[in-house]
Design a protein around this motif. Structure first.
Motif, mmCIF file in Angstrom:
data_model
loop_
_atom_site.group_PDB
_atom_site.id
_atom_site.type_symbol
_atom_site.label_atom_id
_atom_site.label_comp_id
_atom_site.label_asym_id
_atom_site.label_seq_id
_atom_site.Cartn_x
_atom_site.Cartn_y
_atom_site.Cartn_z
ATOM 1 N N ALA A 39 25.731 30.461 -1.118
ATOM 2 C CA ALA A 39 27.040 31.052 -0.847
ATOM 3 C C ALA A 39 27.493 31.992 -1.958
ATOM 4 O O ALA A 39 27.041 31.917 -3.105
ATOM 5 N N GLU A 40 28.430 32.855 -1.582
ATOM 6 C CA GLU A 40 29.083 33.739 -2.542
ATOM 7 C C GLU A 40 30.372 33.066 -3.010
ATOM 8 O O GLU A 40 31.449 33.320 -2.479
ATOM 9 N N GLY A 41 30.258 32.203 -3.972
ATOM 10 C CA GLY A 41 31.417 31.487 -4.461
ATOM 11 C C GLY A 41 31.198 29.988 -4.453
ATOM 12 O O GLY A 41 30.147 29.490 -4.047
ATOM 13 N N THR A 42 32.208 29.273 -4.901
ATOM 14 C CA THR A 42 32.138 27.828 -5.058
ATOM 15 C C THR A 42 32.539 27.130 -3.767
ATOM 16 O O THR A 42 33.542 27.484 -3.143
ATOM 17 N N SER A 43 31.764 26.120 -3.378
ATOM 18 C CA SER A 43 32.032 25.346 -2.173
ATOM 19 C C SER A 43 32.435 23.919 -2.531
ATOM 20 O O SER A 43 32.058 23.396 -3.585
ATOM 21 N N VAL A 44 33.207 23.299 -1.625
ATOM 22 C CA VAL A 44 33.673 21.922 -1.806
ATOM 23 C C VAL A 44 33.256 21.114 -0.584
ATOM 24 O O VAL A 44 33.533 21.503 0.555
ATOM 25 N N LEU A 45 32.579 20.000 -0.830
ATOM 26 C CA LEU A 45 32.199 19.060 0.230
ATOM 27 C C LEU A 45 33.007 17.785 0.036
ATOM 28 O O LEU A 45 32.937 17.154 -1.026
ATOM 29 N N ARG A 46 33.759 17.408 1.061
ATOM 30 C CA ARG A 46 34.593 16.209 1.005
ATOM 31 C C ARG A 46 33.956 15.106 1.842
ATOM 32 O O ARG A 46 33.488 15.335 2.944
ATOM 33 N N HIS A 47 33.913 13.919 1.273
ATOM 34 C CA HIS A 47 33.292 12.742 1.895
ATOM 35 C C HIS A 47 31.830 12.986 2.271
ATOM 36 O O HIS A 47 31.408 12.660 3.384
ATOM 37 N N VAL A 75 34.403 13.969 -3.458
ATOM 38 C CA VAL A 75 34.562 15.427 -3.496
ATOM 39 C C VAL A 75 33.465 16.012 -4.380
ATOM 40 O O VAL A 75 33.452 15.772 -5.592
ATOM 41 N N TRP A 76 32.563 16.766 -3.785
ATOM 42 C CA TRP A 76 31.518 17.444 -4.543
ATOM 43 C C TRP A 76 31.826 18.938 -4.582
ATOM 44 O O TRP A 76 32.207 19.544 -3.567
ATOM 45 N N VAL A 77 31.642 19.528 -5.766
ATOM 46 C CA VAL A 77 31.897 20.950 -5.962
ATOM 47 C C VAL A 77 30.578 21.621 -6.350
ATOM 48 O O VAL A 77 29.931 21.209 -7.325
ATOM 49 N N VAL A 78 30.189 22.633 -5.597
ATOM 50 C CA VAL A 78 28.899 23.292 -5.799
ATOM 51 C C VAL A 78 29.136 24.754 -6.155
ATOM 52 O O VAL A 78 29.751 25.503 -5.385
ATOM 53 N N SER A 79 28.628 25.165 -7.321
ATOM 54 C CA SER A 79 28.714 26.558 -7.765
ATOM 55 C C SER A 79 27.303 27.120 -7.834
ATOM 56 O O SER A 79 26.476 26.638 -8.624
ATOM 57 N N PRO A 80 26.972 28.113 -7.024
ATOM 58 C CA PRO A 80 25.619 28.666 -7.037
ATOM 59 C C PRO A 80 25.366 29.452 -8.316
ATOM 60 O O PRO A 80 26.314 29.862 -9.000
ATOM 61 N N PRO A 81 24.102 29.677 -8.656
ATOM 62 C CA PRO A 81 23.805 30.473 -9.852
ATOM 63 C C PRO A 81 24.292 31.904 -9.683
ATOM 64 O O PRO A 81 24.364 32.423 -8.565
ATOM 65 N N ALA A 82 24.634 32.543 -10.787
ATOM 66 C CA ALA A 82 25.181 33.897 -10.730
ATOM 67 C C ALA A 82 24.131 34.917 -10.305
ATOM 68 O O ALA A 82 24.448 35.905 -9.643
ATOM 69 N N GLY A 83 22.883 34.691 -10.682
ATOM 70 C CA GLY A 83 21.817 35.626 -10.338
ATOM 71 C C GLY A 83 20.813 35.001 -9.396
ATOM 72 O O GLY A 83 21.146 34.198 -8.526
ATOM 73 N N ARG A 84 19.556 35.356 -9.602
ATOM 74 C CA ARG A 84 18.490 34.838 -8.750
ATOM 75 C C ARG A 84 18.296 33.345 -9.005
ATOM 76 O O ARG A 84 18.555 32.835 -10.097
ATOM 77 N N LEU A 85 17.854 32.628 -7.996
ATOM 78 C CA LEU A 85 17.557 31.210 -8.160
ATOM 79 C C LEU A 85 16.461 31.027 -9.199
ATOM 80 O O LEU A 85 15.556 31.854 -9.342
ATOM 81 N N GLY A 235 23.015 38.937 5.518
ATOM 82 C CA GLY A 235 24.412 39.071 5.122
ATOM 83 C C GLY A 235 24.849 37.933 4.242
ATOM 84 O O GLY A 235 24.103 36.980 3.997
ATOM 85 N N PRO A 236 26.083 38.026 3.759
ATOM 86 C CA PRO A 236 26.582 37.010 2.824
ATOM 87 C C PRO A 236 26.830 35.672 3.511
ATOM 88 O O PRO A 236 27.106 35.604 4.709
ATOM 89 N N VAL A 237 26.724 34.614 2.718
ATOM 90 C CA VAL A 237 27.066 33.258 3.157
ATOM 91 C C VAL A 237 28.404 32.913 2.524
ATOM 92 O O VAL A 237 28.548 32.948 1.296
ATOM 93 N N ARG A 238 29.375 32.584 3.355
ATOM 94 C CA ARG A 238 30.718 32.317 2.862
ATOM 95 C C ARG A 238 30.811 30.914 2.254
ATOM 96 O O ARG A 238 30.287 29.954 2.807
ATOM 97 N N ALA A 239 31.483 30.798 1.118
ATOM 98 C CA ALA A 239 31.740 29.488 0.536
ATOM 99 C C ALA A 239 32.702 28.714 1.437
ATOM 100 O O ALA A 239 33.509 29.307 2.160
ATOM 101 N N VAL A 240 32.619 27.383 1.388
ATOM 102 C CA VAL A 240 33.421 26.560 2.298
ATOM 103 C C VAL A 240 34.106 25.428 1.548
ATOM 104 O O VAL A 240 33.710 25.043 0.455
ATOM 105 N N ASP A 241 35.123 24.903 2.189
ATOM 106 C CA ASP A 241 35.757 23.644 1.810
ATOM 107 C C ASP A 241 35.730 22.815 3.084
ATOM 108 O O ASP A 241 36.495 23.074 4.024
#
Length: 447
Positions: A39-47, A75-85, A235-241
């Motif tokens: 994703a482009e940004g930080t995602s939050v997974l609840r439960h 509550v898990w918070v996932v921040s993808p790497p800024a560049g390439r994996l 295309g981009p993958v949107r970050a989610v909550d």
């Protein structure tokens, strides 16, 4: 045989009246984690589900460079790497089929090789068609010629010219996860992907529908020319909550508990609508004479009015993961059953068809393998050890039978922790909800 202490499966001498809460869906948790990595940004997974399978996926994300804050189990918070994996890493899949299949297409984007291995029992699970598909996209894959773990994916995905997406055929007859794996990663490929299933059968189709649903929720566009082909646009993958639904497959043994005892079990927070195949357990119970009712509090399962279970002839091709629990109910029924469309279960955590026949026969039931499933003939059952084969669904199978068969023990019940940590404790609490009785016969009326 494992050296773990056998678990004495609790028997219920009267109808159950229990309320249970099951953990988050494994299938959804691990799909959301993969998309959070891209994703482009930080995602939050609840439960989310915290289990061996999901922790293996979290480990894979961290190895690839993501930051995962899972200190709060809710509550898990996932921040993808800024560049390439990140490349030049090793990923331990354990026994998690979603890790060994969902992560390699993502690893094709990494800046260097990614090596995959896992539990010895996982080294027989098929992954060859997926590796071949990655090769057809242009990814270099090194493996030992068996189409199983261990293998190595050498990223990054090479740059290619042209506007059209690569067209890849894949035989996903052994597992729908091959299709889901490519769909989850394809939007991050430079030109997307045109994917076509080329095999004779496509099991567990609802899991592909689940994948398409989560992709739509993150803004990924997928066209579907027909039932077995997909065009994923780049295309981009949107970050989610997002809040993860309860795992309906993990709920299946508790619904079966109501049917096996002629009692009632309420599974809390059952979703009104869902893409999870575990929803089909409601249809199975109805066919066997039990019933379910969706209430504001959750799903209420009730045993048949006469306390008996009917044998069934069912096509389980879309819900193969429910087969062990359903097979347990079939062994407690009042007539023979046939379970069809699940030949692919021979390639799961163990050969589930062979395991079920072996264990049912040891307990005294009539059981034989069919080319695509099982034939089960109920007979008087006796208490005996039930082997689990490092398979969480086999542990649940043994628990369901144990409520009706005195003296049944389950080997290594902790293997259920792959998708349901603490399953044995939750099961014991549910079975304790049976009302005291002097009856000595099985609640199902089974001898």
């Amino acid at each position: 045989m494992t050296d773990a202490r056998p678990w004495a499966a609790p028997r219920a001498d009267s109808p159950i009246d229990a309320r249970v809460r099951v953990p988050g869906s494994k299938s959804l948790t691990n799909r959301w984690l993969v998309l959070a990595l891209l994703a482009e940004g930080t995602s939050v997974l609840r439960h989310p589900l915290r289990s061996d399978d999901s922790e293996r996926m979290v480990g894979a994300l961290r190895a690839l460079g993501a930051e995962v804050d899972d200190e709060d189990p809710a509550v898990w918070v996932v921040s993808p790497p800024a560049g390439r994996l990140r490349g030049g890493i090793d990923i331990d899949c354990g026994q998690a089929g979603t890790v060994m299949r969902f992560v390699p297409p993502v690893a094709a984007l990494a800046d260097g090789p990614v090596r995959f291995d896992g539990h010895p029992s996982a080294r027989s699970r098929p992954v060859g068609p997926l590796l071949q598909a990655l090769g057809d996209v242009g990814v270099t894959v090194r493996e030992e010629g068996r189409g199983t773990l261990p293998f190595e994916v050498l990223g990054p995905l090479p740059a290619t010219s042209g506007a059209e997406p690569p067209h890849v055929g894949i035989d996903a007859s052994a597992s729908s996860q091959f299709v889901s794996a490519l769909l989850l990663a394809a939007a991050a490929y430079p030109r997307g992907l045109r994917l076509e299933h080329t095999g004779p059968t496509l099991p567990s189709l609802p899991h592909i529908e689940m994948t398409l649903d989560v992709l739509a929720s993150v803004g990924v566009r997928v066209d579907r020319p027909d039932a077995t082909s997909w065009l994923v646009h780049p295309g981009p993958v949107r970050a989610v909550d997002v809040t993860v639904e309860p795992d309906l497959s993990s709920a299946a043994p508790f619904l079966a508990l109501a049917a096996a005892t002629g009692g009632r079990v309420l599974v809390a927070d059952w979703p009104e609508t869902t893409t999870q195949p575990g929803e089909r357990m409601r249809e199975v119970l109805a066919a066997m004479g039990a019933r379910t009712d969706l209430t504001a509090a959750g799903l209420l399962a009730s045993g048949a009015p006469d306390g008996r279970l009917r044998g069934v002839d069912l096509d389980l091709s879309e819900v193969g993961e429910l087969t062990p629990v359903i097979a347990a109910l079939c062994a407690l029924a009042d007539s023979p059953s046939r379970l069809r469309g699940v030949g692919h279960l021979r390639g799961h955590e163990t050969d589930r068809l062979a395991a079920l026949v072996t264990e049912l026969t040891r307990l005294g039931a009539g059981a034989r393998e069919l080319p695509d499933g099982l034939a089960i003939e109920p007979r008087p059952l006796v208490g005996a050890p039930v082997r689990t084969y490092h398979d969480h669904r086999m542990a649940m199978f043994g628990a369901v039978l144990g409520v009706a068969v005195p003296g049944l023990e389950v080997e290594d019940v902790a293997t259920a922790g792959k998708t349901f940590p603490g399953f044995d404790l939750a099961w014991e609490e549910a079975v304790r909800s049976a009302a005291p009785t002097q009856a000595s016969a099985s609640p199902t009326g089974h001898p």
